[in-house]
Design a protein around this motif. Structure first.
Motif, PDB file in Angstrom:
ATOM      1  N   GLY A 270       0.868  -1.204   0.042  1.00  0.00           N
ATOM      2  CA  GLY A 270       0.044  -0.153  -0.043  1.00  0.00           C
ATOM      3  C   GLY A 270       0.861   1.146  -0.226  1.00  0.00           C
ATOM      4  O   GLY A 270       0.487   2.275  -0.385  1.00  0.00           O
ATOM      5  N   MET A 271       2.116   1.200   0.751  1.00  0.00           N
ATOM      6  CA  MET A 271       2.498   2.355   0.759  1.00  0.00           C
ATOM      7  C   MET A 271       3.420   2.702  -0.575  1.00  0.00           C
ATOM      8  O   MET A 271       3.563   3.803  -1.069  1.00  0.00           O
ATOM      9  N   ARG A 272       3.828   1.607  -1.362  1.00  0.00           N
ATOM     10  CA  ARG A 272       4.359   1.743  -2.737  1.00  0.00           C
ATOM     11  C   ARG A 272       3.277   2.418  -3.604  1.00  0.00           C
ATOM     12  O   ARG A 272       3.495   3.261  -4.465  1.00  0.00           O
ATOM     13  N   GLU A 273       2.289   1.938  -3.278  1.00  0.00           N
ATOM     14  CA  GLU A 273       0.852   2.100  -4.397  1.00  0.00           C
ATOM     15  C   GLU A 273       0.595   3.907  -4.272  1.00  0.00           C
ATOM     16  O   GLU A 273       0.470   4.527  -4.888  1.00  0.00           O
ATOM     17  N   ILE A 274       0.657   4.313  -2.804  1.00  0.00           N
ATOM     18  CA  ILE A 274       0.602   5.721  -2.599  1.00  0.00           C
ATOM     19  C   ILE A 274       2.017   6.614  -3.174  1.00  0.00           C
ATOM     20  O   ILE A 274       1.507   7.561  -3.698  1.00  0.00           O
TER      21      ILE A 274
END
Length: 328
Positions: free
Chosen positions: A188-192
């Motif tokens: 999720g951090m990578r997506e944000i």
């Protein structure tokens, strides 16, 4: 944090021009004398992804609340998109998307219906295209499949995504995000981070507050470092650590012997982490080649050896003398 020598995704190059956010002597003192923000002079370039970095309690959220007109400064001035805040809030805020201190959600409504409520409260939003906007915002943050779930069933990370979706319902000149990856797993951090880069490439200036050094280092073009309410430094991310010496690093299956030999040769700050040994770089009188030779002569099997580029963590410690939360 990005490994030394690793290839990272290219960052957006900010446009030249006036600052999107500019403060002069911005100060907030609460009742009882607590000084939360002390004389802040901040300048955020147009088109940048600007990291606002500091430990929890350093004054980041208080600063953001003053910039958005949520609280009044004790003294000093703030301009956002060229206009004074909080005086020009009615003109400025429709051009700004925000996620501050986590999203405020109706727990009994679905994710989709929460965004419909947000969009309905915007007097500039065209009701004829409301559902299309809501669907697009949900898809952009990866919540399309969970749009029909009630918000009370959302995880913390999903709530963060929904708050970000609310900030993206309309095109924004400025996006202000306070700890946007809070509660997200690594994927999720990578997506944000990818989303932030896309928004900046589309022309949105992103002001991103975080206490995570690796988050700032990976996604931001510029950054400012806060500590105990005061601005320590600001500028392009690539320049912040330029004046800081990196660490000598040795990778070896014999870390204890490597650490002993480095200490014998006068190196300080020697630490061992698995098969990796680091230390403060040697003085100019000590040749790296001699150190490498001493390790080999001492029976240490050296897999890699060299002085690494200084990181934001190194710069922060050098500037403040304090450690920092670098968890990702």
């Amino acid at each position: 944090m990005t490994e030394p020598g690793a290839v990272t995704e290219s960052l957006v190059v900010p446009r030249t021009g006036t600052a999107v956010i500019e403060t002069r002597g911005l100060t907030k003192r609460y009742r009882g004398g607590q000084l939360a923000v002390d004389g802040l002079d901040l300048s955020v370039p147009d088109g940048s992804v600007f990291g606002f970095l500091g430990p929890n309690g350093s004054g980041k959220t208080t600063t953001i609340r003053m910039l958005m007109g949520l609280i009044a400064p004790t003294s000093g001035t703030a301009r956002v998109l060229g206009d004074p805040m909080p005086g020009a809030a009615r003109t400025v805020l429709p051009q700004v998307g925000t996620l501050i201190e986590g999203p405020a959600l109706y727990a009994f409504l679905t994710g989709r219906d929460n965004l419909v409520r947000y969009d309905s409260a915007d007097p500039a939003a065209d009701p004829r295209t409301r559902h299309a906007r809501v669907a697009a915002a949900l898809d952009r943050v990866g919540l399309g499949a969970a749009a029909g779930k009630k918000a009370k069933a959302y995880s913390l990370g999903m709530k963060q995504r929904l708050g970000l979706a609310a900030a993206l319902l309309q095109p924004r000149r400025l996006l202000v995000l306070d700890e946007p990856t809070n509660g997200l797993d690594p994927q999720g951090m990578r997506e944000i981070r990818t989303l932030v880069r896309e928004l900046a490439a589309d022309g949105t200036t992103v002001f991103l507050s975080s206490h995570l050094l690796d988050e700032i280092e990976q996604v931001c073009t510029h950054a400012a470092v806060m500590a105990r309410g005061r601005l320590i430094t600001q500028g392009p991310v690539a320049d912040l650590a330029a004046g800081t010496r990196g660490r000598l690093a040795v990778t070896t299956p014999d870390p204890a012997d490597a650490a002993r030999i480095l200490k014998e040769h006068g190196l300080t700050g020697v630490t061992v982490d698995g098969d990796r040994v680091t230390a403060e770089p040697p003085s100019r009188e000590v040749e790296l080649a001699d150190l490498s030779g001493a390790l080999v002569h001492g029976g240490v099997r050296v897999r890699s050896f060299g002085v690494e580029r200084a990181s934001l963590e190194d710069a922060f410690v050098a500037l403040t003398g304090e450690g920092f939360d670098v968890a990702g």
